[in-house]
Design a protein around this motif. Structure first.
Motif, PDB file in Angstrom:
ATOM      1  N   ARG A 219       9.881  14.446   3.633  1.00  0.00           N
ATOM      2  CA  ARG A 219       8.690  14.499   2.792  1.00  0.00           C
ATOM      3  C   ARG A 219       7.793  13.305   3.104  1.00  0.00           C
ATOM      4  O   ARG A 219       8.268  12.170   3.198  1.00  0.00           O
ATOM      5  CB  ARG A 219       9.076  14.481   1.315  1.00  0.00           C
ATOM      6  CG  ARG A 219       9.902  15.675   0.863  1.00  0.00           C
ATOM      7  CD  ARG A 219      10.197  15.584  -0.616  1.00  0.00           C
ATOM      8  NE  ARG A 219      11.042  16.684  -1.075  1.00  0.00           N
ATOM      9  CZ  ARG A 219      11.451  16.836  -2.331  1.00  0.00           C
ATOM     10  NH1 ARG A 219      11.100  15.920  -3.250  1.00  0.00           N
ATOM     11  NH2 ARG A 219      12.204  17.842  -2.672  1.00  0.00           N
ATOM     12  N   THR A 220       6.525  13.585   3.239  1.00  0.00           N
ATOM     13  CA  THR A 220       5.558  12.509   3.417  1.00  0.00           C
ATOM     14  C   THR A 220       5.204  11.932   2.047  1.00  0.00           C
ATOM     15  O   THR A 220       4.861  12.684   1.133  1.00  0.00           O
ATOM     16  CB  THR A 220       4.287  13.037   4.101  1.00  0.00           C
ATOM     17  OG1 THR A 220       4.641  13.614   5.365  1.00  0.00           O
ATOM     18  CG2 THR A 220       3.286  11.909   4.324  1.00  0.00           C
ATOM     19  N   ARG A 221       5.305  10.615   1.910  1.00  0.00           N
ATOM     20  CA  ARG A 221       4.994   9.949   0.629  1.00  0.00           C
ATOM     21  C   ARG A 221       3.732   9.112   0.807  1.00  0.00           C
ATOM     22  O   ARG A 221       3.749   8.067   1.456  1.00  0.00           O
ATOM     23  CB  ARG A 221       6.162   9.077   0.178  1.00  0.00           C
ATOM     24  CG  ARG A 221       7.430   9.848  -0.123  1.00  0.00           C
ATOM     25  CD  ARG A 221       8.425   9.008  -0.929  1.00  0.00           C
ATOM     26  NE  ARG A 221       8.781   7.780  -0.243  1.00  0.00           N
ATOM     27  CZ  ARG A 221       9.766   7.675   0.651  1.00  0.00           C
ATOM     28  NH1 ARG A 221      10.487   8.753   0.970  1.00  0.00           N
ATOM     29  NH2 ARG A 221      10.052   6.521   1.226  1.00  0.00           N
ATOM     30  N   LEU A 222       2.635   9.600   0.236  1.00  0.00           N
ATOM     31  CA  LEU A 222       1.355   8.899   0.318  1.00  0.00           C
ATOM     32  C   LEU A 222       1.131   8.097  -0.957  1.00  0.00           C
ATOM     33  O   LEU A 222       1.229   8.638  -2.057  1.00  0.00           O
ATOM     34  CB  LEU A 222       0.200   9.884   0.496  1.00  0.00           C
ATOM     35  CG  LEU A 222       0.195  10.766   1.739  1.00  0.00           C
ATOM     36  CD1 LEU A 222       0.831  12.107   1.463  1.00  0.00           C
ATOM     37  CD2 LEU A 222      -1.223  10.953   2.233  1.00  0.00           C
ATOM     38  N   ASN A 223       0.816   6.836  -0.782  1.00  0.00           N
ATOM     39  CA  ASN A 223       0.518   5.969  -1.921  1.00  0.00           C
ATOM     40  C   ASN A 223      -0.991   5.829  -2.020  1.00  0.00           C
ATOM     41  O   ASN A 223      -1.623   5.105  -1.244  1.00  0.00           O
ATOM     42  CB  ASN A 223       1.173   4.599  -1.751  1.00  0.00           C
ATOM     43  CG  ASN A 223       1.115   3.770  -3.009  1.00  0.00           C
ATOM     44  OD1 ASN A 223       0.139   3.813  -3.751  1.00  0.00           O
ATOM     45  ND2 ASN A 223       2.165   3.000  -3.270  1.00  0.00           N
ATOM     46  N   LEU A 224      -1.579   6.529  -2.981  1.00  0.00           N
ATOM     47  CA  LEU A 224      -3.026   6.478  -3.188  1.00  0.00           C
ATOM     48  C   LEU A 224      -3.313   5.787  -4.512  1.00  0.00           C
ATOM     49  O   LEU A 224      -3.106   6.357  -5.584  1.00  0.00           O
ATOM     50  CB  LEU A 224      -3.623   7.892  -3.187  1.00  0.00           C
ATOM     51  CG  LEU A 224      -3.420   8.718  -1.911  1.00  0.00           C
ATOM     52  CD1 LEU A 224      -4.081  10.075  -2.051  1.00  0.00           C
ATOM     53  CD2 LEU A 224      -3.956   7.976  -0.694  1.00  0.00           C
ATOM     54  N   ASN A 225      -3.734   4.539  -4.404  1.00  0.00           N
ATOM     55  CA  ASN A 225      -4.049   3.735  -5.599  1.00  0.00           C
ATOM     56  C   ASN A 225      -2.883   3.669  -6.582  1.00  0.00           C
ATOM     57  O   ASN A 225      -3.063   3.785  -7.799  1.00  0.00           O
ATOM     58  CB  ASN A 225      -5.303   4.285  -6.289  1.00  0.00           C
ATOM     59  CG  ASN A 225      -6.518   4.281  -5.392  1.00  0.00           C
ATOM     60  OD1 ASN A 225      -6.744   3.315  -4.661  1.00  0.00           O
ATOM     61  ND2 ASN A 225      -7.298   5.348  -5.432  1.00  0.00           N
ATOM     62  N   GLY A 226      -1.702   3.518  -6.040  1.00  0.00           N
ATOM     63  CA  GLY A 226      -0.521   3.383  -6.881  1.00  0.00           C
ATOM     64  C   GLY A 226       0.136   4.698  -7.262  1.00  0.00           C
ATOM     65  O   GLY A 226       1.250   4.708  -7.781  1.00  0.00           O
ATOM     66  N   GLN A 227      -0.534   5.807  -6.996  1.00  0.00           N
ATOM     67  CA  GLN A 227       0.046   7.129  -7.252  1.00  0.00           C
ATOM     68  C   GLN A 227       0.733   7.628  -5.981  1.00  0.00           C
ATOM     69  O   GLN A 227       0.111   7.688  -4.918  1.00  0.00           O
ATOM     70  CB  GLN A 227      -1.046   8.121  -7.660  1.00  0.00           C
ATOM     71  CG  GLN A 227      -1.688   7.829  -8.993  1.00  0.00           C
ATOM     72  CD  GLN A 227      -0.849   8.330 -10.159  1.00  0.00           C
ATOM     73  OE1 GLN A 227      -0.030   9.230 -10.003  1.00  0.00           O
ATOM     74  NE2 GLN A 227      -1.034   7.730 -11.321  1.00  0.00           N
ATOM     75  N   VAL A 228       2.016   7.952  -6.069  1.00  0.00           N
ATOM     76  CA  VAL A 228       2.748   8.420  -4.894  1.00  0.00           C
ATOM     77  C   VAL A 228       2.737   9.945  -4.868  1.00  0.00           C
ATOM     78  O   VAL A 228       3.222  10.607  -5.799  1.00  0.00           O
ATOM     79  CB  VAL A 228       4.191   7.897  -4.894  1.00  0.00           C
ATOM     80  CG1 VAL A 228       4.952   8.470  -3.697  1.00  0.00           C
ATOM     81  CG2 VAL A 228       4.195   6.372  -4.849  1.00  0.00           C
ATOM     82  N   LEU A 229       2.156  10.485  -3.808  1.00  0.00           N
ATOM     83  CA  LEU A 229       2.085  11.926  -3.615  1.00  0.00           C
ATOM     84  C   LEU A 229       3.125  12.319  -2.565  1.00  0.00           C
ATOM     85  O   LEU A 229       3.118  11.789  -1.448  1.00  0.00           O
ATOM     86  CB  LEU A 229       0.701  12.362  -3.119  1.00  0.00           C
ATOM     87  CG  LEU A 229      -0.465  12.426  -4.098  1.00  0.00           C
ATOM     88  CD1 LEU A 229      -0.730  11.086  -4.770  1.00  0.00           C
ATOM     89  CD2 LEU A 229      -1.708  12.916  -3.382  1.00  0.00           C
TER      90      LEU A 229
END
Length: 268
Positions: A219-229
């Motif tokens: 799974r790719t874990r993107l951290n966008l402004n503290g939110q992990v997608l």
């Protein structure tokens, strides 16, 4: 020296080995098969197989196709093997925008549009972006260009993605592994070998993951402004086809793997 010990370094036009024999031998060795293995798999006598591989006998069309099938050669390479034997190609190769592929193009358009609001990308053999839906273009603005953009090059050389993807080493090395698998399948593809070298250079300072993935898929874990997608990817292909381009085409559909990702994509 026994025939099966001949080196691939020998010129295919030296006169001792035909262009067909050179390609056949390379594919046979890539698949880890001896002449005897291939003979048994195809019902061809070992003597006859040796003769066609060394250029002492010219193969017929049916034999070339039988050998290509046994070696699990992609359609593009099957055409190349036929041409090397002095025979016409067996498989179509239409452009994506051609009238002949309109039915398949419509099917892909329906698939990627129905996948909204999640991203979907249409890629060719080398990872060039042939098409995408609007969410994919919004997420990957580097793909919007007059000429097709190679996803491997754009993605793995991007400082932006390296910064926002928490498990970058896992994702990047997985992409490398995927391309390695394709390079083994498409034996002798020089562009694919160049892409491998490009990725190796991109990853020279990226450590390989020490542990196995903690989920059934990477799974790719993107951290966008503290939110992990978290996202995961499914790949779709057409069923058996007789067109080179279609046989190499794949659709990569990105799905949300947590609630943050679902809420994020709902904005598109």
């Amino acid at each position: 020296m026994p025939t099966d010990q001949w080196s691939d370094a020998v010129s295919p036009v030296s006169g001792k080995y035909s262009a067909f024999g050179f390609l056949l031998r390379r594919w046979r060795r890539q698949r880890g098969m001896s002449q005897l293995d291939l003979a048994l798999a195809t019902g061809v006598s070992g003597r006859h197989l040796s003769f066609v591989e060394t250029g002492r006998s010219r193969p017929k069309r049916a034999l070339v196709l039988t050998l290509a099938e046994a070696l699990d050669m992609p359609l593009r390479e099957r055409n190349e093997l036929l041409l090397a034997a002095g025979l016409p190609a067996a498989y179509f190769e239409f452009d994506y925008d051609s009238a002949e592929l309109s039915v398949y193009r419509s099917a892909i358009a329906e698939l990627i549009e129905n996948h909204l609001p999640y991203p979907a990308l249409v890629l060719n053999r080398w990872g060039d972006v042939v098409d995408a839906n609007r969410t994919a273009f919004a997420m990957f603005p580097e793909l919007v260009a007059e000429q097709p953009v190679n996803l491997y090059q754009a993605y793995l050389s991007s400082d932006h993605w390296k910064a926002v993807i928490e498990n970058w080493s896992e994702v990047a090395w997985a992409a490398y592994g995927h391309l390695q698998g394709d390079a083994a399948r498409y034996c002798g593809d020089q562009r694919m070998q160049s892409l491998l070298r490009f990725i190796e250079d991109c990853l020279k300072d990226v450590p390989k993951p020490a542990n196995l993935p903690s989920s059934p898929s990477i799974r790719t874990r993107l951290n966008l402004n503290g939110q992990v997608l978290e996202t995961t990817t499914m790949v779709a292909h057409f069923g058996p086809v007789n067109d080179v381009f279609l046989s190499e085409l794949r659709v990569e559909m990105i799905f949300p793997a947590n609630d943050n990702a679902r809420r994020f994509f709902a904005m598109f």
